[in-house]
Scaffold this motif. Structure first.
Motif, PDB file in Angstrom:
ATOM      1  N   THR A  88       0.875  -1.164   0.000  1.00 39.04           N
ATOM      2  CA  THR A  88       0.000   0.000   0.000  1.00 39.04           C
ATOM      3  C   THR A  88       0.915   1.217   0.000  1.00 39.04           C
ATOM      4  O   THR A  88       2.124   1.102  -0.178  1.00 39.04           O
ATOM      5  N   LEU A  89       0.360   2.392   0.219  1.00 40.76           N
ATOM      6  CA  LEU A  89       1.176   3.603   0.220  1.00 40.76           C
ATOM      7  C   LEU A  89       2.203   3.602   1.340  1.00 40.76           C
ATOM      8  O   LEU A  89       3.288   4.163   1.208  1.00 40.76           O
ATOM      9  N   ASN A  90       1.886   2.940   2.446  1.00 37.86           N
ATOM     10  CA  ASN A  90       2.739   3.040   3.629  1.00 37.86           C
ATOM     11  C   ASN A  90       3.433   1.742   4.026  1.00 37.86           C
ATOM     12  O   ASN A  90       4.343   1.772   4.854  1.00 37.86           O
ATOM     13  N   GLU A  91       3.028   0.611   3.468  1.00 42.76           N
ATOM     14  CA  GLU A  91       3.560  -0.659   3.935  1.00 42.76           C
ATOM     15  C   GLU A  91       3.888  -1.590   2.778  1.00 42.76           C
ATOM     16  O   GLU A  91       3.320  -1.480   1.688  1.00 42.76           O
ATOM     17  N   SER A  92       4.795  -2.510   3.031  1.00 39.94           N
ATOM     18  CA  SER A  92       5.138  -3.565   2.080  1.00 39.94           C
ATOM     19  C   SER A  92       5.456  -4.816   2.884  1.00 39.94           C
ATOM     20  O   SER A  92       6.372  -4.808   3.703  1.00 39.94           O
ATOM     21  N   HIS A  93       4.703  -5.873   2.653  1.00 42.45           N
ATOM     22  CA  HIS A  93       4.869  -7.098   3.426  1.00 42.45           C
ATOM     23  C   HIS A  93       4.895  -8.311   2.515  1.00 42.45           C
ATOM     24  O   HIS A  93       4.363  -8.287   1.405  1.00 42.45           O
TER      25      HIS A  93
END
Length: 349
Positions: free
Chosen positions: A291-296
């Motif tokens: 998403t704009l704020n996270e990468s998992h």
């Protein structure tokens, strides 16, 4: 991921029914509201149990991934269920795109620790790494075959092309040669061919397969969108790749000979899924959800029906790759039940 999206749709549907009333102009009864909320809760529980069952199934697998800490990427290893996260590399540069050797004795990766990005090899036997070659040009996206040959991408000749070299950096060969960029080569399981993405048609990224010499090119996808970062199924019959043909980045499956239409197995308009990689048994696919704020890093069943996040909060995790089984593990697993059976969900036990 899928459960959150489905849950959101159900909640919106309930809100719409509550606001609009039924077709006779009457407001739904309190019992209907309770029944709807109960359904939402049951589906949420079912999805939670499904994700938990999936993580239990893959707990014995291991994956590599690149995780960003303090502004740089290092390579980590973790169990399939996300436990036992360990940092493997720690240097001044960015260590990216790790890919296991087929015999699981180590892995290759891309690093700019000496300025330009080059190919490095990490040995699990002595926990040491070394630079594979001493070329004066950039090397990106390495992939090692069972024959100890490494594919990589380089802009040595202005446009990006695909090259092959031995694991000691000798016998350099150029495999593709157009005025357009070719990138992200991945060896097939039998090392007789490789997949990659290329901008050679209409300057639009598509998936291609070529034999080990770069000949007998087969175009796998044909779409007015970006198709990129392929990976092979362990039997070599299918490819998984990323495309934005749906408006955001989703993961698709397609036959490795290009027959038939690709199938979208994520289909989440609010989340971008990238960097898919197939598990050694063909039952699961690891990938990155951003998403704009996270990468998992997530893992899903190969049909996309059930998914689970395996990397913790407060970090940027990307570029997963499954460890293949060692010879000892192959012998031990010979008598075990197949892991390709569906993830069963039972509620109320």
């Amino acid at each position: 991921m899928k459960s959150i999206h489905l849950l959101g749709i159900l909640i919106l549907s309930i809100c719409f029914l509550t606001a609009c009333g039924n077709k006779n102009g009457q407001t739904p009864s309190a019992d209907m509201g309770k029944d709807s909320l109960s359904m939402v809760k049951e589906i949420a529980l079912r999805n939670e149990v499904s994700s938990r069952a999936l993580k239990d199934r893959i707990a014995d697998f291991k994956l590599l991934c690149s995780i960003q800490k303090k502004g740089k990427y290092n390579i980590h290893i973790l169990n399939g269920d996300g436990t036992n996260l360990q940092q493997i590399t720690d240097d001044k540069g960015n260590d990216l795109l790790p890919k296991w050797l087929p015999d699981a004795t180590g892995f290759v990766f891309e690093s700019d620790r000496n300025g330009k990005p080059h190919t490095y090899f990490f040995s699990l036997e002595d926990s040491l790494y070394k630079q594979v070659s001493r070329f004066d040009f950039k090397e990106r996206s390495p992939s090692a075959s069972k024959d100890n040959e490494i594919l990589f991408t380089s802009d040595k000749d202005k446009a990006q092309h695909i090259y092959r070299m031995d694991r000691n950096g000798d016998n350099l060969q150029k495999l593709t040669a157009t005025t357009y960029n070719d990138a992200y080569p991945v060896w097939s399981p039998d090392a007789l061919s490789f997949a990659f993405h290329s901008f050679r048609h209409d300057n639009q990224s598509e998936i291609f397969v070529a034999d080990r010499s770069g000949s007998n090119l087969v175009r796998i996808t044909d779409n007015n969108a970006l198709d990129f970062t392929p990976d092979w199924s362990p039997d070599g019959k299918e490819l998984v790749f990323v495309s934005n043909r749906t408006g955001n980045y989703d993961i698709f499956r397609v036959k490795a000979n290009g027959e038939g239409e690709p199938v979208n197995i994520t289909n989440t308009p609010d989340i971008n899924e990238m960097m898919p990689t197939w598990s050694p048994d063909g039952a699961y696919i690891a990938y990155v959800a951003s998403t704009l704020n996270e990468s998992h890093v997530y893992v899903m069943t190969a049909d996309g029906a059930v998914s689970a996040r395996i990397t913790p909060n407060n970090m940027v995790a990307t570029m997963p790759n499954w460890r293949p089984p060692t010879e000892m593990e192959k012998a031990m697993d010979a008598d075990k039940p197949s892991t390709t059976q569906k993830v069963e969900v039972r509620i109320g036990d």
